[in-house]
Motif scaffolding. Sequence first.
Motif, PDB file in Angstrom:
ATOM      1  N   GLN A 100      39.452  34.229  91.347  1.00 54.85           N
ATOM      2  CA  GLN A 100      40.625  34.903  91.890  1.00 54.85           C
ATOM      3  C   GLN A 100      41.667  35.182  90.815  1.00 54.85           C
ATOM      4  O   GLN A 100      42.326  36.223  90.837  1.00 54.85           O
ATOM      5  CB  GLN A 100      41.261  34.074  93.002  1.00 54.85           C
ATOM      6  N   GLU A 134      42.949  36.713  98.382  1.00 60.02           N
ATOM      7  CA  GLU A 134      42.546  36.656  99.782  1.00 60.02           C
ATOM      8  C   GLU A 134      42.331  35.201 100.190  1.00 60.02           C
ATOM      9  O   GLU A 134      41.622  34.458  99.517  1.00 60.02           O
ATOM     10  CB  GLU A 134      41.256  37.458  99.981  1.00 60.02           C
ATOM     11  N   GLN A 135      42.955  34.785 101.290  1.00 60.66           N
ATOM     12  CA  GLN A 135      42.875  33.389 101.723  1.00 60.66           C
ATOM     13  C   GLN A 135      41.479  33.015 102.202  1.00 60.66           C
ATOM     14  O   GLN A 135      41.034  31.893 102.008  1.00 60.66           O
ATOM     15  CB  GLN A 135      43.896  33.128 102.836  1.00 60.66           C
ATOM     16  N   THR A 136      40.791  33.932 102.851  1.00 53.33           N
ATOM     17  CA  THR A 136      39.450  33.605 103.348  1.00 53.33           C
ATOM     18  C   THR A 136      38.462  33.438 102.204  1.00 53.33           C
ATOM     19  O   THR A 136      37.450  32.774 102.368  1.00 53.33           O
ATOM     20  CB  THR A 136      38.943  34.686 104.315  1.00 53.33           C
ATOM     21  N   LEU A 137      38.770  34.022 101.064  1.00 55.96           N
ATOM     22  CA  LEU A 137      37.884  33.876  99.913  1.00 55.96           C
ATOM     23  C   LEU A 137      37.886  32.441  99.396  1.00 55.96           C
ATOM     24  O   LEU A 137      36.891  31.976  98.855  1.00 55.96           O
ATOM     25  CB  LEU A 137      38.310  34.845  98.798  1.00 55.96           C
ATOM     26  N   THR A 138      38.961  31.730  99.593  1.00 60.62           N
ATOM     27  CA  THR A 138      38.985  30.327  99.175  1.00 60.62           C
ATOM     28  C   THR A 138      38.395  29.414 100.237  1.00 60.62           C
ATOM     29  O   THR A 138      37.793  28.396  99.913  1.00 60.62           O
ATOM     30  CB  THR A 138      40.425  29.866  98.880  1.00 60.62           C
ATOM     31  N   PHE A 139      38.569  29.764 101.504  1.00 61.62           N
ATOM     32  CA  PHE A 139      38.138  28.881 102.590  1.00 61.62           C
ATOM     33  C   PHE A 139      36.637  28.940 102.832  1.00 61.62           C
ATOM     34  O   PHE A 139      35.973  27.902 102.943  1.00 61.62           O
ATOM     35  CB  PHE A 139      38.884  29.258 103.876  1.00 61.62           C
ATOM     36  N   LEU A 140      36.083  30.118 102.924  1.00 65.20           N
ATOM     37  CA  LEU A 140      34.690  30.273 103.327  1.00 65.20           C
ATOM     38  C   LEU A 140      33.682  29.652 102.358  1.00 65.20           C
ATOM     39  O   LEU A 140      32.784  28.930 102.805  1.00 65.20           O
ATOM     40  CB  LEU A 140      34.380  31.754 103.566  1.00 65.20           C
ATOM     41  N   LYS A 197      34.102  27.131 100.275  1.00 68.82           N
ATOM     42  CA  LYS A 197      34.219  25.670 100.366  1.00 68.82           C
ATOM     43  C   LYS A 197      33.643  25.154 101.673  1.00 68.82           C
ATOM     44  O   LYS A 197      32.963  24.131 101.696  1.00 68.82           O
ATOM     45  CB  LYS A 197      35.682  25.233 100.228  1.00 68.82           C
ATOM     46  N   PHE A 198      33.884  25.858 102.758  1.00 69.64           N
ATOM     47  CA  PHE A 198      33.355  25.459 104.056  1.00 69.64           C
ATOM     48  C   PHE A 198      31.831  25.480 104.051  1.00 69.64           C
ATOM     49  O   PHE A 198      31.180  24.534 104.508  1.00 69.64           O
ATOM     50  CB  PHE A 198      33.916  26.391 105.144  1.00 69.64           C
TER      51      PHE A 198
END
Length: 89
Positions: free
Chosen positions: A39, A46-52, A54-55
Amino acid sequence: MSLNAIEGLIQSGIWQVFKMCAPVLGAALVVGLIVAIFQATTSIQEQTLTFLPKFLTILLVIFLLGGLMFQSSSAYFRSVLMQIPDMAK
């Protein structure tokens, strides 16, 4: 029950929690660092780029190591249950 027995029980419990959490947290840390570097270099915030990622990594690690984690925690629980008669003395 002696103080040394209580100390050993607490120490083994903390070690068990560490063994259960370390692989999951370590994998999430590595993936989070890689995504953060990506990033920063591309200026994508993009916030979802960090969450998905890792999830999905956490789910994969739990899927791969879940059996070992369950065996380890059940062995610890059995050892605690076996110590109950000694604790009652």
